[in-house]
Design an enzyme around this catalytic site. Structure first.
Site, short mmCIF file in Angstrom:
data_model
loop_
_atom_site.label_atom_id
_atom_site.label_comp_id
_atom_site.label_asym_id
_atom_site.label_seq_id
_atom_site.Cartn_x
_atom_site.Cartn_y
_atom_site.Cartn_z
N THR A 1 26.01 1.33 0.17
CA THR A 1 25.67 2.60 -0.45
C THR A 1 24.17 2.87 -0.30
OG1 THR A 1 25.00 1.84 -2.66
CG2 THR A 1 27.37 2.04 -2.24
N ASP A 2 23.80 4.09 -0.58
CA ASP A 2 22.38 4.39 -0.75
C ASP A 2 22.04 4.14 -2.23
OD1 ASP A 2 19.77 5.18 -0.28
OD2 ASP A 2 20.33 6.99 0.79
N TRP A 3 20.81 4.43 -2.58
CA TRP A 3 20.21 4.07 -3.87
C TRP A 3 21.01 4.62 -5.05
CZ3 TRP A 3 15.78 1.06 -4.25
CH2 TRP A 3 15.15 1.00 -5.49
#
Length: 781
Positions: A307-309
């Site tokens: 995932t991203d942040w």
């Protein structure tokens, strides 16, 4: 209710993803010995250990006035109790030296082996070189490298980034950025390769191969794993704002936006980071069709998706497709997410275990995700060498890497206007350097430079020259006057704020100058903080240009910006315009050498530079959007009312194109007739008709004359960069697989249709004919 929601969504995902399995060859070749080692480790792991491997956290440091150090208590907690498998990003959002970074990673790795027995994988956002190492080599940003139309520079950046990152004991980079920059309002346009999918694919594949090396199953100690990002359509926000929804027709999604990712997956990309927003109403992190269906199944890709942040949290806090975090975790993991970048809360590991125990996530999906994570760590050699000797690496920060960066910067700068041959500026001329970007390393680099927002770059790179310093060195301090007129406020997250202008001081200084070099554009920014409401260049900067033009002195307008700010009302006031964009630490030197004529311009725009705020276009618009005819037929060489079109760029010399023709291929009925599976070959002569050496990017386009859906006016199909001495002619041969002329139709199937195509290059055109229609049954051609 919660179980019902999860069950319903999971059932829907399964129905949607019941698709034809077509990949006959794995995207990444299988290694039986490696797979056996993965399975052996997997068999010995508990659920808690598996959940820990699937979570990635960031870790801050303890610091005082003299040093920084890892927080031993937190390290013990996240590795000992939660068994976390990955840590990301720099400590305290600022770059450290190679030695400091390596020592911190060594401590993490040793503790991971002690407490878990499985190596940690550490990742960094290295975007344009080793951009989170204080002593690393910085290259121009991707948008500048795209402007070179030279694959070599993408490969050279990848080589240097991999080598220097490994020298800091970091085996994984969150790069390259693959998003198509087709909306110039977007705050991350400068991280992209521009608006064209073919150009983006070619450059990204070159960088990916250079970063990872020749064998993705055995990545050596001079290469790293990539994380191609941000899959998919992240750069197409409907609002123009970062991390907001995209609405893209499925045929366009597959034909344009999927292409760069697909080609990098097939080139061996080991990991992918996911789009933080949504596509057509479905959050990408919860979209099983796009994650598992299009990539893992259709391509038989066995890499790892991260995932991203904090984007699992967004599924319930922002997108409202889950009621709480546990539901969000289940949605994401079932969709195809393998590793959760939480990044702050280790309790994510506990909630992941609970989701499995409550039946929200099948154990088979957990094993698949952990298998992919372990496979990555084995491919990187981390089980055999969780740490390594970083005392060598003699090429770190070398003259070789710096020379490559300088050359890339030179070729990335674009001459957009040069009335009356104002440029080059002759020695002895008195030059006024003005504008807010004239004396800043921060603005030359942009974001992801020493810090997230690029703030403080001038402190980290005092040895590098700003535009002012480079021109002083080239022309002599006595011949260079500096009066900025407009300046930025020096605040990290407030990049748009400017101080009260002092335009009158710049105007007074102009009276003592022969030429004005006005450096305008943007301060550095990154991601959502870079969102804006008006694409126009700031009012203060426009007022500065207007006031300077009234002095009667010729103005060279230098555009140092991450996206094309609207300047249609002031462009006529400048005699010359230079697109500098974000050329990196050596951008000042590159610009000075070009303005002086020591080097020649050869960059071309990788995006369309719009003239009007409500008329933002890409070059490959539909023929129905612009009805210019020539001699009764559609003019495929017409350009909409834009400031400068895609592929535009001037030089100090001139080039003439001639003799464009089709080269006969084996088995073809005639040179200009083809079928699916053929390769079309074209030849064109390019002559340097000027009096100095120059480089030219030769761009070849196709236009589909009649199609079953409205065709694009033209599409880039091939390019090559060549060097020519004065008077020299070179024959350039460009090959285009016939299937490249196919498109995804209204039924979302690839189709190459019988009919005529116009091939154009350098203002010339030639017709070719497809003799037979082919429609693909598979999702990918």
């Amino acid at each position: 209710m919660r179980r019902l929601i999860i069950a319903s969504l999971a059932a829907l995902a399964v129905l949607v993803s019941c698709r034809e399995q077509v990949a006959s060859t794995p995207a990444i070749p299988r290694d039986a010995d490696l797979e056996a080692r993965v399975e052996k480790v997997l068999r010995g792991m508990s659920l808690e250990e598996k959940a820990g491997q699937m979570v990635q956290l960031t870790i801050m440091t303890l610091e005082d006035d003299t040093h920084e150090a890892l927080d031993p208590a937190k390290l013990e907690l996240i590795l000992g109790k939660y068994k976390v498998g990955s840590i990301l990003n720099v400590m305290n959002d600022r770059a450290h030296s190679r030695e400091q970074t390596a020592e911190m990673v060594r401590q993490i790795q040793e503790k991971s082996m002690e407490l878990i027995g499985i190596p940690c994988i550490y990742g960094l956002d290295m975007i344009h070189g080793a951009s989170y190492l204080t002593d690393g080599t910085f290259f121009p940003q991707e948008i500048n490298l795209a402007a070179t139309f030279n694959r070599r520079y993408a490969a050279q950046m990848g080589e240097a980034m991999a080598y220097e990152t490994r020298a800091a004991m970091v085996p994984w980079v969150f790069s390259p950025v693959m998003d198509l920059g087709r909306d110039v309002r977007w705050s991350r346009l400068w991280e992209s390769w521009g608006e064209d999918p073919y150009l983006a694919s070619e450059m990204a594949v070159a960088e990916t191969k250079a970063l990872q090396g020749a064998d993705p199953n055995h990545v050596d100690l001079e290469h790293v794993a990539v994380s191609v990002k941000h899959y998919i359509a992240y750069g197409a926000p409907h609002s123009g704002k970062d991390r907001t929804p995209a609405y893209v027709p499925e045929n366009d999604l597959r034909e344009r936006y999927f292409r760069p990712f697909k080609e990098c997956f097939e080139a061996g990309a080991l990991t992918a980071m996911i789009n933080s927003a949504s596509v057509n109403g479905v959050p990408t992190h919860a979209n099983r069709t796009l994650l598992t269906g299009w990539v893992k199944e259709d391509l038989d890709w066995d890499g790892m998706m991260v995932t991203d942040w904090a984007d699992i949290d967004n599924l319930y806090t922002r997108d409202h497709v889950a009621a709480d975090k546990k539901e969000a975790i289940a949605l994401g993991i079932n969709a195809g997410i393998d590793m959760i970048m939480d990044p702050y809360d280790p309790e994510c590991c506990t909630q992941l275990c609970e989701a499995v125990q409550e039946g929200l996530i099948p154990m088979s999906r957990i094993d698949d995700a952990v298998r992919r994570i372990l496979r990555l760590k084995f491919r990187l050699g981390l089980f055999d060498n969780p740490t390594w000797d970083v005392g060598g690496y003699e090429r770190f920060g070398s003259d070789e890497f710096q020379s490559h960066s300088r050359s890339a910067a030179v070729e990335s700068v674009i001459l957009l206007k040069n009335e009356g041959d104002l440029l080059p500026v002759a020695p002895g001329k008195r030059i006024l350097i003005t504008g807010p970007n004239a004396n800043s390393i921060r603005t030359l680099n942009g974001g992801w430079s020493y810090t997230w927002q690029g703030f403080g770059a001038d402190l980290y790179a005092p040895e590098c020259n700003t535009i002012l310093e480079a021109l002083q060195q080239r022309y002599g301090r006595a011949n260079v006057i500096y009066e900025p007129g407009v300046t930025y406020q020096d605040i990290p997250m407030a990049w748009e704020l400017e101080n009260a202008p002092q335009i009158e001081r710049a105007v007074a200084a102009a009276r003592r100058a022969d030429v004005i070099v006005c450096c305008v554009g943007e301060n550095s920014y990154c991601e959502t903080p870079g969102n804006m409401n008006d694409l126009n260049l700031s009012a203060n900067q426009k007022d500065l240009v207007r006031a300077l033009a009234k002095t009667g002195k010729p103005v060279v307008l230098v555009l140092n910006e991450g996206r094309p700010r609207i300047i249609g009302d002031i462009e006529p006031l400048a005699s010359a315009v230079v697109g500098l964009f974000l050329p990196g630490n050596y951008g000042g030197d590159a610009l000075a050498s070009l303005l002086a004529g020591d080097e020649n311009f050869s960059g071309k725009l990788p995006f369309t530079y719009s003239k009007h705020i409500n008329s933002l276009h890409t070059y490959d618009y539909k023929v129905s959007e612009h009805r210019e005819v020539m001699e009764g037929s559609y003019n495929y060489d017409a350009v909409m009312d834009v400031q400068w079109p895609f592929g535009f760029g001037l030089s100090y010399t001139t080039f003439a194109y001639s003799n464009l023709h089709v080269v006969p291929g084996p088995g073809q009925e005639s040179p200009a007739t083809f079928r699916s599976g053929d390769v079309l070959r074209f030849s064109v002569d390019v002559t340097n008709t000027g009096n100095r050496a120059g480089k030219e990017a030769v761009l070849l386009y196709s236009s589909d004359i009649v199609a079953s859906i409205i065709p694009d006016v033209k599409r880039l199909r091939a390019f090559e960069k060549i060097s020519l001495e004065p008077g020299e002619t070179k024959t350039v041969e460009l090959s285009v697989p016939a299937d490249e002329l196919s498109f995804v139709g209204a039924d979302n199937r690839w189709r190459l249709e019988e009919g005529d195509f116009r091939i154009s290059c350098g203002g010339l055109g030639v017709m070719v004919h497809c003799a037979q229609t082919r429609v693909w049954d598979s999702p990918n051609r």
